[in-house]
Design an enzyme around this catalytic site. Structure first.
Site: not given
Ligand code: NAP
Length: 302
Positions: A72, A108
């Site tokens: 992305k 998104d």
């Molecule tokens: P990402 O880029 O990996 O970001 C995840 C974020 O969560 C990061 O800031 C990470 O912190 C934090 N995190 C992960 N594990 C954690 C924990 N145990 N405690 C505290 N913070 C934690 O992922 P993403 O793409 O943004 O996706 C995030 C969520 O949104 C996922 O569940 C994904 O399935 C969902 N999502 C949904 C949609 C939809 O259409 N509904 C679209 C996109 C994403 P660090 O940076 O410190 O690692």
């Protein structure tokens, strides 16, 4: 669906490893419904092949693609034009090919806002608390600021990432009320002011289904909770927030509307939302069924 002919256009999704995607289900059902002569296919593109894959979109006349992890952000340098919103977010999830000119969008953000407004609340004037600062959080934050929230609080576990994201947002939007906190800080004041909470962490999925991303002792009926997670369909956060009288929804609507927006960009045709929603739900059920089947198989073989 019509036969594939010499006129059939190709859409698709690029990602790696792309094991699980609901996009082909949704888009092919939508294309069939509105009788457009397109097909939507998965393309597994390893990072080292991204540049040639993008050149291939031009060379093969592929009409458009969705872009998913891990491309992305890295895809941006290969495109001819980036929408202002995608530029601010720093990520593209949809590419439209118009006669070889590739324009990147981030649907998104649009999908989140459309779902938020329809299912939960109008964000204008709200005080948002965003949990996480990853890719999805970036789309949510930019979208919310564009929609006129009064303030944003970013909550993350890695201080440097949270601060870097704040600097990035201030660089894009100039003066804007942005606070940063870590999950260990006292959150009473934040929940006193904040009324729209968005979980953009994976806490609540997979092996953390019984966990909350933040304690909810300060949540009450004034709060609106949007959990980006859609599997499980009701996370512990959603259940617990509802128990406290808050309104809470999952991320299914965002997933649906990001696809609908991409469909409309590519085809210029209104997306058949109900058909796409059905395809999404069937895909999710299928996923669950196969997971259940795998579990059952393991039990039988052990
Ligand atoms: P990402 O880029 O990996 O970001 C995840 C974020 O969560 C990061 O800031 C990470 O912190 C934090 N995190 C992960 N594990 C954690 C924990 N145990 N405690 C505290 N913070 C934690 O992922 P993403 O793409 O943004 O996706 C995030 C969520 O949104 C996922 O569940 C994904 O399935 C969902 N999502 C949904 C949609 C939809 O259409 N509904 C679209 C996109 C994403 P660090 O940076 O410190 O690692």
């Amino acid at each position: 669906m019509n036969e594939i002919t010499g006129q059939t256009r190709v859409l698709g999704i690029i990602g790696y490893p792309l094991i699980y995607t609901l996009s082909p289900n949704m888009h092919n059902a939508a294309l069939k419904e509105v009788a457009l002569d397109y097909r939507y296919l998965p393309f597994v593109v390893a990072p080292e092949h991204l540049a040639s894959a993008i050149a291939g979109i031009r060379a093969l006349g592929i009409a458009g693609v969705n872009v998913t992890m891990p491309h992305k952000e890295t895809v941006i340098e290969f495109l001819d034009e980036i929408s202002p919103e995608a530029r601010m977010i720093g990520a593209v999830n949809t590419i439209h090919n118009v006669d070889g000119h590739l324009k990147g969008y981030n649907t998104d953000a649009t999908g989140f806002i459309r779902s938020l407004r329809e299912e939960l609340v109008d964000p204008e004037g709200r005080h948002a608390i965003i949990l996480g600062v990853g890719g999805a959080a970036r789309a949510v934050a930019v979208a919310l600021i564009n929609e006129g929230v009064a303030s944003i609080t970013l909550l993350g576990r890695t201080v440097e990432k949270v601060e870097a994201f704040k600097v990035h947002l201030l660089g894009s939007f100039g003066q804007f009320s942005i606070k940063t906190l870590s999950f260990d800080d006292d959150l009473a004041d934040i929940f006193e002011v904040g009324d729209l909470v968005v979980n953009a962490t994976p806490i609540g999925m997979k092996d953390s289904t019984d966990l909350l991303p933040v304690p909810l002792e300060h949540v009450d009926s004034r709060h609106f909770i949007y959990d980006l997670i859609y599997t499980p369909s009701e996370t512990t956060l959603i259940t617990a927030a509802k128990d406290k009288g808050a309104k809470a929804v999952n991320g299914l609507g965002m997933l649906l509307y990001q696809a609908a927006t991409a469909f409309e960009i590519w085809t210029g045709t209104p997306a058949p939302i109900a058909i796409m929603r059905d395809a999404l739900l069937i895909g999710l059920e299928g996923g669950d069924r196969s997971k259940h089947a795998q579990k059952k198989d393991k039990r039988f073989s052990s």
